[in-house]
Write an enzyme that holds these catalytic residues in place. Structure first.
Site, mmCIF file in Angstrom:
data_model
loop_
_atom_site.group_PDB
_atom_site.id
_atom_site.type_symbol
_atom_site.label_atom_id
_atom_site.label_comp_id
_atom_site.label_asym_id
_atom_site.label_seq_id
_atom_site.Cartn_x
_atom_site.Cartn_y
_atom_site.Cartn_z
ATOM 1 N N ARG A 224 -46.712 -43.105 40.917
ATOM 2 C CA ARG A 224 -46.564 -44.346 41.679
ATOM 3 C C ARG A 224 -47.585 -44.387 42.799
ATOM 4 N NH1 ARG A 224 -44.317 -46.367 38.056
ATOM 5 N NH2 ARG A 224 -42.184 -47.145 37.976
ATOM 6 N N HIS A 272 -52.235 -50.436 36.201
ATOM 7 C CA HIS A 272 -50.868 -49.983 35.897
ATOM 8 C C HIS A 272 -50.531 -50.205 34.416
ATOM 9 C CE1 HIS A 272 -46.684 -49.144 37.804
ATOM 10 N NE2 HIS A 272 -46.716 -48.732 36.554
HETATM 11 C C1 GLV Z 1 -43.957 -47.759 34.602
HETATM 12 O O1 GLV Z 1 -44.526 -47.700 35.628
HETATM 13 C C2 GLV Z 1 -42.667 -47.178 34.355
HETATM 14 O O2 GLV Z 1 -41.925 -46.865 35.303
HETATM 15 O O3 GLV Z 1 -42.329 -47.011 33.171
#
Ligand code: GLV
Length: 309
Positions: A224, A272
């Protein structure tokens, strides 16, 4: 009774189709068309609006659309006593492993260096370590990180893991707890971070962490964004202490156009996408858990709110 899906992607209609095939008796609602709040028993969410879940009086389970649940815990008004379930999905783990392996090999085999040479039409051999000499460190060795560590060990890398508590990973030494973080970083030339975001892991990739890593090391950040102090990373790259970084997650997403990360020559970044939840593979566990709850059983993969994952 209904299931509500809140997603920030455009895969809503796809989920609707897959749910329609698997659970035709369950009404499917797609945010923001939520309808009567009293009908909603199940919510499958990504970044729910704060306070929204609490306003669903019949809610039985909150499903995360991803492996991480920090986007749910950001809501300070979550309903009490409603279990939160994280996604544990083979396909999602596989994609995270692919991404980690891709960038580990890229750094190990000096692809950024050769790309720079190609731009200059330079024919020059860079020194190459053997795989077993390359020390890779995986931060977070749970469901996803454990799979990453095992796969990298399978390539022959010298792999270590770091976790909050003691664990066993085949082919890798595991360092545990804050006390062993510095020795873990001190031996890791490529650090892959797949930790969940909790108060303990916020800002964990900071100037001190980078200083503990050997000169010329690399960072692959796919847990993250809140774990990475971006200004500290830029400073460590600019000073030459770190040789490169591959980033998929950011403190602010989408990454603002003003961020110097976009154009930094030592940074490779993606929006992401290291793992994207695919309804065809993720649906079955949601369906299984709905079946369990309907039979009066507890759902699987419930997270511990105190631990935060
Ligand atoms: C993506 O970021 C997830 O948490 O799967």
């Amino acid at each position: 009774m209904a299931l509500l899906l809140k997603t920030s992607s455009d895969r809503g209609p796809w989920w609707r189709e897959e749910f329609g095939k698997a659970l035709p008796d369950l009404e499917f609602r797609l945010w923001p068309a939520t309808g009567r709040a009293e009908d909603i028993e199940f919510a499958l969410v990504w970044k729910p609006e704060p306070g929204f879940l609490r306003a669903l009086p019949k809610l039985k389970v909150i499903f995360s659309l991803g492996a991480g649940v920090d986007h749910i815990f950001e809501d300070p008004h979550l309903p009490e006593g409603v279990p939160i379930v994280r996604l544990v999905d083979e396909q999602l783990t596989r994609q995270m492993v692919e991404y980690a392996v891709l960038h580990t090999l890229r750094f190990h085999r000096q692809v950024p260096g050769y790309e720079a040479q190609q731009r200059d039409k330079r024919w020059h051999e860079l020194p190459q370590k053997m795989t077993r000499e390359r020390r890779v460190g995986v931060m977070g060795v749970g469901e996803i990180g454990g799979a990453v560590a095992r796969k990298l060990a399978g390539f022959g890398f010298d792999v270590a893991g770091w976790a909050r508590t003691e664990r066993k990973i085949e082919g890798a030494r595991v360092f545990a707890g804050r006390g062993q973080l510095t020795p873990f970083l001190g031996r890791s030339e490529i650090v892959v971070c797949v930790l969940p975001l909790t108060p303990d892991t916020t800002d964990i990739l900071n100037a001190r962490a980078f200083a503990a890593m050997p000169r010329g090391s690399y960072v692959i950040s796919i847990g993250r964004g809140g774990q990475l102090v971006e200004t500290d990373l830029l400073a460590a790259l600019d000073s030459g202490h770190l040789a490169g970084a591959a980033l998929d997650v950011f403190r602010e997403e989408p990454l603002p156009a003003s961020s110097p990360l976009w154009t930094h020559p030592k940074v490779t970044l993606t929006p992401h996408v290291a793992a994207i939840t695919d309804p065809r593979s993720a649906l079955s566990q949601v369906v299984e858990n709905i079946g369990r709850v309907r039979r009066g059983l507890a759902p699987l993969n419930v997270v511990d709110p105190k631990r935060g994952y």
